[in-house]
Design a protein around this motif. Structure first.
Motif, short mmCIF file in Angstrom:
data_model
loop_
_atom_site.label_atom_id
_atom_site.label_comp_id
_atom_site.label_asym_id
_atom_site.label_seq_id
_atom_site.Cartn_x
_atom_site.Cartn_y
_atom_site.Cartn_z
N ASP A 133 0.83 -1.21 0.00
CA ASP A 133 0.00 0.00 0.00
C ASP A 133 0.87 1.26 0.00
O ASP A 133 0.56 2.23 -0.69
N ALA A 134 1.94 1.25 0.79
CA ALA A 134 2.81 2.42 0.84
C ALA A 134 3.47 2.67 -0.52
O ALA A 134 3.61 3.83 -0.96
N GLU A 135 3.89 1.60 -1.18
CA GLU A 135 4.51 1.76 -2.50
C GLU A 135 3.49 2.23 -3.53
O GLU A 135 3.82 3.03 -4.41
N ARG A 136 2.28 1.74 -3.43
CA ARG A 136 1.23 2.21 -4.34
C ARG A 136 1.02 3.71 -4.18
O ARG A 136 0.95 4.45 -5.17
N ASP A 137 0.93 4.17 -2.94
CA ASP A 137 0.74 5.60 -2.70
C ASP A 137 1.92 6.39 -3.24
O ASP A 137 1.76 7.49 -3.80
N HIS A 138 3.13 5.86 -3.08
CA HIS A 138 4.33 6.53 -3.60
C HIS A 138 4.27 6.65 -5.11
O HIS A 138 4.63 7.69 -5.69
N LEU A 139 3.80 5.60 -5.77
CA LEU A 139 3.68 5.63 -7.23
C LEU A 139 2.70 6.71 -7.66
O LEU A 139 2.94 7.44 -8.64
N PHE A 140 1.58 6.82 -6.95
CA PHE A 140 0.61 7.88 -7.26
C PHE A 140 1.24 9.25 -7.09
O PHE A 140 1.06 10.14 -7.94
N HIS A 141 1.99 9.45 -6.01
CA HIS A 141 2.61 10.75 -5.77
C HIS A 141 3.62 11.09 -6.86
O HIS A 141 3.67 12.24 -7.32
N LEU A 142 4.42 10.12 -7.28
CA LEU A 142 5.39 10.37 -8.35
C LEU A 142 4.70 10.78 -9.65
O LEU A 142 5.25 11.56 -10.43
N ALA A 143 3.50 10.24 -9.87
CA ALA A 143 2.76 10.57 -11.08
C ALA A 143 1.99 11.87 -10.95
O ALA A 143 1.30 12.28 -11.89
N GLY A 144 2.08 12.50 -9.78
CA GLY A 144 1.36 13.75 -9.59
C GLY A 144 -0.11 13.56 -9.31
O GLY A 144 -0.91 14.48 -9.54
#
Length: 299
Positions: free
Chosen positions: A78-89
């Motif tokens: 879940d934390a990595e998923r959220d990080h991916l979303f943040h990187l994508a803006g």
């Protein structure tokens, strides 16, 4: 969007996965560490060219749906998923929204069902993942556009409908609508659920009729009568396994030993997987002629 870091992250997470993690044969000539791009692209339901451009930092900004699909394909936390979303803006899924992320442990469990069809659904009956036996039994799920991979949408407005015995269709439709009404009470602010219900009410007179009845029909039934184009009518048990904490369900089809349906499943494993044997759990891509997914759901 930080395209450079986003691409590097995708590539790093792809390379850390082993083929066995997603049910892909390793083969003898594998030179790339981890998974190949085409394998991740198939699992996520995107083109190899699109994934290549994302990894190289020159792709377009992915939609939330694509980000969720990539997160599932890469088996991230879940934390990595959220990080991916943040990187994508983009903003990660908010609390109170229907969870579409799939736990890697659930996908590993589905990989073990080598002789039983299995489907994973979220709270609004979106099809999140499946295994090769599900494709062999129910048809090419990847041929349905991701936005249309929903049990209720296919049942009432889709092209992947199925014919049931007299009275069976009405019972299953009532159960689907009741599930969606309970879901709407649990997730009143989920925009995708609101859009689904609105679309179905506008497009289907049958759905609108059942929706306005406000029934909470519990008669889902544990036995499904599925017509396979090659094997004929199959009467299968459908067990619903809840993924606690995620409001997701895993549907597993089986048959009692010695029954015609059990023999048909054994035959299906042989002849049905010949065309889809390279497909792993997830968003399968190989075309298969088979039955649809409308007989699934929390029915």
């Amino acid at each position: 969007m930080d395209r450079t870091e986003f691409g590097s992250t995708l590539r790093t997470w792809r390379e850390r996965l082993r083929p066995s993690d997603v049910g892909v044969p390793a083969g003898l000539r594998r030179r790339t560490p981890g998974l190949r791009r085409e394998e991740v692209a198939a699992l996520a339901g995107v083109s190899v060219d699109y994934l290549t451009r994302l990894e190289q930092g020159r792709g377009p900004r992915p939609s939330d749906g694509v980000l969720s699909a990539l997160a599932r394909a890469l088996r991230v936390t879940d934390a990595e998923r959220d990080h991916l979303f943040h990187l994508a803006g983009s903003a990660p899924p908010l609390p109170g929204r229907i969870r579409s992320a799939v736990r890697p442990s659930v996908l590993r469990l589905m990989d073990r069902f080598t002789d039983l069809p299995a489907l994973l659904l979220d709270a609004k009956s979106d099809v999140l993942a499946w295994n090769p036996m599900a494709v062999a039994l129910l048809g090419d799920l990847s041929s349905i556009p991701p936005a249309q991979r929903n049990i209720a949408r296919q049942a009432f407005t889709g092209t992947h409908r199925v014919e049931f015995h007299a009275g069976e269709r009405e019972r299953l439709d009532r159960a689907l609508v009741a599930d969606l009404r309970r879901c709407a009470a649990r997730y009143p602010a989920d925009p995708d659920l609101q859009r689904l219900v609105s679309d179905l009410r506008a497009a289907s007179a049958d759905f609108e009729r059942l929706w306005t009845l406000r029934e909470l029909d519990e008669r889902h039934g544990e036995t499904k009568r599925i017509h396979h184009p090659e094997l004929g009518a199959l009467e299968l048990d459908c067990n619903v396994l809840e993924v606690r904490g995620d409001d997701q369900v895993l549907l597993v089809y089986s048959a009692a030993p010695g029954t015609p349906a059990a023999e048909a499943l054994q035959l299906l494993r042989v002849i049905g997987l010949q065309d889809v044997g390279h497909i792993s759990t997830g968003y399968a891509q190989a075309p298969v002629q088979g039955q649809d997914i409308t007989q699934g759901g929390r029915q």
